[in-house]
Design a protein around this motif. Structure first.
Motif, mmCIF file in Angstrom:
data_model
loop_
_atom_site.group_PDB
_atom_site.id
_atom_site.type_symbol
_atom_site.label_atom_id
_atom_site.label_comp_id
_atom_site.label_asym_id
_atom_site.label_seq_id
_atom_site.Cartn_x
_atom_site.Cartn_y
_atom_site.Cartn_z
ATOM 1 N N CYS A 130 0.835 -1.200 0.000
ATOM 2 C CA CYS A 130 0.000 0.000 0.000
ATOM 3 C C CYS A 130 0.873 1.254 0.000
ATOM 4 N N VAL A 131 0.582 2.176 -0.896
ATOM 5 C CA VAL A 131 1.459 3.322 -1.098
ATOM 6 C C VAL A 131 1.519 4.244 0.110
ATOM 7 N N TYR A 132 0.485 4.217 0.970
ATOM 8 C CA TYR A 132 0.424 5.111 2.125
ATOM 9 C C TYR A 132 0.917 4.444 3.408
ATOM 10 N N CYS A 133 1.253 3.167 3.345
ATOM 11 C CA CYS A 133 1.583 2.410 4.556
ATOM 12 C C CYS A 133 2.908 2.884 5.150
ATOM 13 N N PHE A 134 2.921 3.195 6.440
ATOM 14 C CA PHE A 134 4.155 3.652 7.078
ATOM 15 C C PHE A 134 5.180 2.534 7.197
ATOM 16 N N GLU A 135 4.748 1.287 7.014
ATOM 17 C CA GLU A 135 5.670 0.154 7.104
ATOM 18 C C GLU A 135 6.217 -0.290 5.747
ATOM 19 N N LYS A 136 5.748 0.328 4.664
ATOM 20 C CA LYS A 136 6.043 -0.228 3.344
ATOM 21 C C LYS A 136 7.532 -0.323 3.036
ATOM 22 N N ASP A 137 8.332 0.568 3.634
ATOM 23 C CA ASP A 137 9.775 0.526 3.382
ATOM 24 C C ASP A 137 10.476 -0.553 4.199
ATOM 25 N N HIS A 138 9.735 -1.184 5.123
ATOM 26 C CA HIS A 138 10.353 -2.175 6.013
ATOM 27 C C HIS A 138 9.777 -3.585 5.798
ATOM 28 N N LEU A 139 8.808 -3.708 4.908
ATOM 29 C CA LEU A 139 8.203 -5.009 4.674
ATOM 30 C C LEU A 139 9.170 -5.909 3.911
ATOM 31 N N CYS A 140 9.136 -7.166 4.252
ATOM 32 C CA CYS A 140 10.012 -8.119 3.553
ATOM 33 C C CYS A 140 9.285 -9.445 3.435
ATOM 34 N N ASN A 141 9.894 -10.389 2.743
ATOM 35 C CA ASN A 141 9.238 -11.681 2.514
ATOM 36 C C ASN A 141 9.743 -12.773 3.447
ATOM 37 N N THR A 142 10.675 -12.455 4.327
ATOM 38 C CA THR A 142 11.305 -13.494 5.119
ATOM 39 C C THR A 142 11.179 -13.304 6.624
ATOM 40 N N GLU A 143 10.711 -12.149 7.073
ATOM 41 C CA GLU A 143 10.715 -11.875 8.510
ATOM 42 C C GLU A 143 9.413 -12.352 9.157
ATOM 43 N N TYR A 144 9.435 -13.563 9.655
ATOM 44 C CA TYR A 144 8.284 -14.170 10.317
ATOM 45 C C TYR A 144 8.645 -14.479 11.771
ATOM 46 N N MET A 145 7.689 -14.287 12.658
ATOM 47 C CA MET A 145 7.933 -14.647 14.048
ATOM 48 C C MET A 145 8.185 -16.148 14.165
ATOM 49 N N THR A 146 9.177 -16.507 14.959
ATOM 50 C CA THR A 146 9.518 -17.910 15.164
ATOM 51 C C THR A 146 8.815 -18.441 16.412
ATOM 52 N N THR A 147 8.840 -19.750 16.574
ATOM 53 C CA THR A 147 8.245 -20.336 17.776
ATOM 54 C C THR A 147 9.028 -19.935 19.021
ATOM 55 N N GLU A 148 10.333 -19.686 18.863
ATOM 56 C CA GLU A 148 11.135 -19.250 20.008
ATOM 57 C C GLU A 148 10.660 -17.886 20.500
ATOM 58 N N THR A 149 10.419 -16.965 19.568
ATOM 59 C CA THR A 149 9.895 -15.651 19.952
ATOM 60 C C THR A 149 8.486 -15.780 20.506
ATOM 61 N N ALA A 150 7.684 -16.637 19.899
ATOM 62 C CA ALA A 150 6.325 -16.867 20.399
ATOM 63 C C ALA A 150 6.355 -17.377 21.838
ATOM 64 N N ASP A 151 7.294 -18.261 22.135
ATOM 65 C CA ASP A 151 7.427 -18.758 23.511
ATOM 66 C C ASP A 151 7.792 -17.629 24.469
ATOM 67 N N ASP A 152 8.636 -16.695 24.010
ATOM 68 C CA ASP A 152 8.981 -15.543 24.844
ATOM 69 C C ASP A 152 7.738 -14.712 25.159
ATOM 70 N N ILE A 153 6.871 -14.542 24.161
ATOM 71 C CA ILE A 153 5.632 -13.780 24.370
ATOM 72 C C ILE A 153 4.718 -14.504 25.349
ATOM 73 N N ILE A 154 4.594 -15.786 25.166
ATOM 74 C CA ILE A 154 3.735 -16.579 26.062
ATOM 75 C C ILE A 154 4.251 -16.507 27.496
ATOM 76 N N ASN A 155 5.556 -16.631 27.674
ATOM 77 C CA ASN A 155 6.149 -16.544 29.017
ATOM 78 C C ASN A 155 5.981 -15.151 29.612
ATOM 79 N N PHE A 156 6.094 -14.118 28.761
ATOM 80 C CA PHE A 156 5.858 -12.749 29.219
ATOM 81 C C PHE A 156 4.433 -12.605 29.750
ATOM 82 N N ILE A 157 3.456 -13.117 29.010
ATOM 83 C CA ILE A 157 2.058 -13.032 29.426
ATOM 84 C C ILE A 157 1.847 -13.782 30.735
ATOM 85 N N LYS A 158 2.413 -14.962 30.842
ATOM 86 C CA LYS A 158 2.269 -15.754 32.067
ATOM 87 C C LYS A 158 2.855 -15.014 33.260
#
Length: 294
Positions: A101-129
Motif C-alpha cells: 500500500c502506497v500510504y503504509c508507514f511500514e512499506k519501506d520495512h516489509l520483507c518476505n522473510t521476517e516471520y515470528m519464530t516459535t522461540e519468539t512466540a514462547d517468549d511472548i507466552i512466558n511474558f504473558i504468564k
C-alpha cells in the motif's frame, strides 16, 4: 533557585538556520524554538528558571537538573501496570505482506522473510504468564494480531492461541488484515482461536483504485470482497473505506456497491488517510527507534 537541563526525550524534527522544531516523546508536545535559544538549552548543563518560559518547563523540553528521566519513565510504567485491569498486546507475527500500500508507514520495512519464530512466540507466552502471575489482571487478555499481513503467519497465531489456552489464560483477539487470505475456512478457524473482537479490513476504492493504491491486481479487490461476504456471519468484521485524495471520487460508489450490489451487512466506517509527509515520517521512524531500543 531551581535549575533545569535539556530533556533526553527531545527529538529534533526539523532544523533551519533560524528555527528548530522539537518533539518531546515523554510529554508528546511540539514546540518551535529560535536557533539561539535551542543552542543555549542544549549547551548549558544548568539553566535558571528565570530564563525559561513556563511552557518550556510544562511541556517537558527542560526538566529539573536533579531529575532522573529514565527512572521516572520506569516508575510511570510500574504505576500503569499496578493500576491497569487488562493486559493489551499488539503482536506482530510477521513483517511480510502480500500488498505494498502506497500510504503504509511500514512499506519501506516489509520483507518476505521476517516471520515470528516459535522461540519468539514462547517468549511472548512466558511474558504473558509472568504478567498475569505478577498483576492478577481482572479482565481477559486482549490481543491484536498485526503485521505486515498477519494471516501470512497463521501457524504462529495458531500456536500462541493454543498455548495460552493450555495455560488457562483466557483472551479476546482482534485483527487488522487486508482480507486477501481470509477465506470462510480461515475465518472459522480464527473464531475458534479466540478472534471474537473486531476484524478490520481496509478497502481503498473500487477495483482499479484499489489495485493502484495497494499495488496488486483488480482480481484481488474482488477476492477480498467475496471473502468479506463469506466471513461476515462468522467474524465481527468492520470494513474501513479509506478516503484519500486518490480514492475520494470512489467513496459514494464504493459504499453503494458494498451495501446494495454485494449486500454486505457488516459495519462500514469511513477513515480519512493521507500520505506521510517528511516531518511525520521522520517522527514515526524516531519513535519506532525509541520503542525498539528502549
Amino acid at each position: 533557585m531551581q535549575t533545569y537541563k535539556y530533556s533526553r526525550f527531545n527529538l529534533i524534527v526539523q532544523e533551519t538556520k533560524e528555527k528548530v522544531l522539537l518533539y518531546n516523546t515523554y510529554s508528546l508536545r511540539w514546540r518551535r524554538f529560535n536557533k539561539s535559544d535551542f543552542e543555549r538549552m542544549v549547551d548549558q548543563q544548568a539553566i535558571h528558571q528565570a530564563w525559561l518560559s513556563e511552557y518550556i518547563i510544562k511541556d517537558g523540553f527542560m526538566v529539573p537538573s536533579e531529575l532522573d528521566e529514565i527512572q521516572r519513565l520506569k516508575d510511570d510504567v510500574n504505576t500503569f501496570w499496578e493500576d491497569y485491569d487488562t493486559l493489551d498486546l499488539s503482536i506482530f507475527v510477521t513483517m511480510a505482506c502480500n500488498y505494498r500500500c502506497v500510504y503504509c508507514f511500514e512499506k519501506d520495512h516489509l520483507c518476505n522473510t521476517e516471520y515470528m519464530t516459535t522461540e519468539t512466540a514462547d517468549d511472548i507466552i512466558n511474558f504473558i504468564k509472568r504478567r498475569y502471575a505478577e498483576h492478577q489482571f481482572k479482565n481477559k487478555l486482549h490481543i491484536k494480531w498485526f503485521g505486515g499481513e498477519p494471516l501470512l503467519n497463521m501457524p504462529i497465531i495458531r500456536y500462541i492461541s493454543k498455548e495460552l489456552r493450555s495455560n488457562n489464560i483466557d483472551f479476546v483477539a482482534r485483527m487488522y488484515t487486508n482480507g486477501r487470505l481470509l477465506t470462510k475456512e480461515v475465518a472459522q478457524e480464527l473464531k475458534d482461536l479466540g478472534v471474537t473482537g473486531q476484524v478490520i479490513i481496509p478497502i481503498d476504492g473500487l477495483a482499479s483504485t484499489y489495485a493502484k493504491l495497494k499495488q496488486c491486481s483488480e482480481s484481488d479487490f474482488h477476492a477480498v470482497i467475496q471473502n468479506i461476504k463469506a466471513a461476515e456471519d462468522i467474524l465481527n468484521i468492520i470494513v474501513h473505506i479509506n478516503v484519500s485524495e486518490a480514492s475520494k471520487a470512489d467513496t459514494e460508489a464504493l459504499y453503494k456497491y458494498l451495501r446494495e450490489e454485494i449486500g454486505l451487512k457488516c459495519k462500514i466506517h469511513f477513515i480519512g488517510i493521507s500520505a506521510l509527509n517528511g516531518t511525520e515520517k521522520i517522527m514515526r521512524q524516531a519513535l519506532i527507534k525509541i520503542i525498539y531500543t528502549a
